[in-house]
Design a protein around this motif. Structure first.
Motif, mmCIF file in Angstrom:
data_model
loop_
_atom_site.group_PDB
_atom_site.id
_atom_site.type_symbol
_atom_site.label_atom_id
_atom_site.label_comp_id
_atom_site.label_asym_id
_atom_site.label_seq_id
_atom_site.Cartn_x
_atom_site.Cartn_y
_atom_site.Cartn_z
ATOM 1 N N ILE A 31 7.622 8.716 -45.041
ATOM 2 C CA ILE A 31 6.468 8.745 -45.623
ATOM 3 C C ILE A 31 6.386 9.971 -46.514
ATOM 4 C CG2 ILE A 31 4.048 8.773 -45.585
ATOM 5 C CD1 ILE A 31 4.126 7.212 -43.048
ATOM 6 N N GLU A 32 6.546 11.125 -46.137
ATOM 7 C CA GLU A 32 6.693 12.286 -46.758
ATOM 8 C C GLU A 32 7.677 12.425 -48.033
ATOM 9 O OE1 GLU A 32 5.544 15.714 -43.214
ATOM 10 O OE2 GLU A 32 7.684 15.304 -43.841
ATOM 11 N N GLU A 33 8.874 11.727 -47.790
ATOM 12 C CA GLU A 33 9.972 11.448 -48.833
ATOM 13 C C GLU A 33 9.456 10.319 -49.851
ATOM 14 O OE1 GLU A 33 13.633 11.020 -46.701
ATOM 15 O OE2 GLU A 33 13.566 13.037 -46.009
ATOM 16 N N GLY A 34 8.414 9.667 -49.499
ATOM 17 C CA GLY A 34 8.109 8.403 -50.419
ATOM 18 C C GLY A 34 8.922 7.194 -50.277
ATOM 19 N N LYS A 35 9.507 6.960 -49.152
ATOM 20 C CA LYS A 35 10.283 5.972 -49.031
ATOM 21 C C LYS A 35 9.301 4.675 -49.159
ATOM 22 C CE LYS A 35 13.834 8.215 -48.100
ATOM 23 N NZ LYS A 35 15.242 8.040 -48.826
ATOM 24 N N PRO A 36 10.160 3.371 -49.511
ATOM 25 C CA PRO A 36 9.425 2.389 -49.503
ATOM 26 C C PRO A 36 8.551 1.701 -48.537
ATOM 27 C CG PRO A 36 11.491 2.146 -50.593
ATOM 28 C CD PRO A 36 11.488 3.261 -49.856
ATOM 29 N N CYS A 37 7.346 1.255 -48.601
ATOM 30 C CA CYS A 37 6.561 0.750 -47.372
ATOM 31 C C CYS A 37 7.375 -0.180 -46.429
ATOM 32 C CB CYS A 37 5.301 0.151 -48.050
ATOM 33 S SG CYS A 37 4.236 1.241 -48.830
ATOM 34 N N ARG A 38 8.002 -0.957 -47.146
ATOM 35 C CA ARG A 38 8.650 -2.026 -46.234
ATOM 36 C C ARG A 38 9.677 -1.276 -45.182
ATOM 37 N NH1 ARG A 38 12.413 -7.063 -48.332
ATOM 38 N NH2 ARG A 38 13.044 -7.850 -46.447
ATOM 39 N N GLU A 39 10.271 -0.222 -45.523
ATOM 40 C CA GLU A 39 11.145 0.355 -44.516
ATOM 41 C C GLU A 39 10.595 1.406 -43.698
ATOM 42 O OE1 GLU A 39 14.235 2.987 -46.832
ATOM 43 O OE2 GLU A 39 14.490 1.267 -48.412
ATOM 44 N N VAL A 40 9.354 1.807 -43.962
ATOM 45 C CA VAL A 40 8.510 2.725 -43.276
ATOM 46 C C VAL A 40 7.948 1.606 -42.170
ATOM 47 C CG1 VAL A 40 6.451 3.891 -42.904
ATOM 48 C CG2 VAL A 40 7.838 4.405 -45.046
ATOM 49 N N ALA A 41 7.461 0.399 -42.511
ATOM 50 C CA ALA A 41 7.040 -0.578 -41.739
ATOM 51 C C ALA A 41 8.167 -1.195 -40.558
ATOM 52 C CB ALA A 41 6.562 -1.666 -42.451
ATOM 53 N N GLN A 42 9.384 -1.241 -41.112
ATOM 54 C CA GLN A 42 10.245 -1.500 -40.197
ATOM 55 C C GLN A 42 10.548 -0.436 -39.171
ATOM 56 O OE1 GLN A 42 14.325 -1.864 -41.962
ATOM 57 N NE2 GLN A 42 15.095 -3.047 -40.498
ATOM 58 N N GLN A 43 10.473 0.889 -39.604
ATOM 59 C CA GLN A 43 10.696 1.809 -38.669
ATOM 60 C C GLN A 43 9.515 2.010 -37.503
ATOM 61 O OE1 GLN A 43 13.375 3.973 -37.774
ATOM 62 N NE2 GLN A 43 14.343 2.742 -39.190
ATOM 63 N N LEU A 44 8.533 1.827 -38.215
ATOM 64 C CA LEU A 44 7.088 1.666 -37.210
ATOM 65 C C LEU A 44 7.226 0.828 -36.153
ATOM 66 C CD1 LEU A 44 4.152 2.447 -39.613
ATOM 67 C CD2 LEU A 44 4.996 3.800 -37.750
#
Length: 86
Positions: A31-44
């Motif tokens: 999130i701090e690095e501004g990665k795509p939401c889809r990738e963040v959601a996958q990690q969540l």
């Protein structure tokens, strides 16, 4: 003084929680690095899964080993109390 409450499954649970902690740290960095939401959601999703697995293992272990004590009424009360976390 109360004795530590430990079961054979606890090292496995700690491992799962450490894995979840690593995933959560990765999510924060993403999130701090501004990665795509889809990738963040996958990690969540990975964090949720690791936590759910750790919780299930803990509760099932509790049901297998800690419900043997007390009267039938006390066992039922304890089962009701722990089952709310499932």
């Amino acid at each position: 003084m109360t004795h530590p409450h430990r079961h054979e499954s606890h090292p496995k649970i700690i491992s799962r929680l450490n894995r979840a902690n690593g995933h959560l740290s990765a999510v924060i960095r993403m999130i701090e690095e501004g990665k795509p939401c889809r990738e963040v959601a996958q990690q969540l999703q990975a964090v949720e899964s690791a936590l759910r697995n750790a919780k299930q293992t803990l509760i099932h272990d509790h049901m297998d080993h800690c419900l043997e004590e007390g009267t039938l009424e006390e066992q039922r009360a304890e089962l009701k109390a722990i089952s709310r976390y499932l």
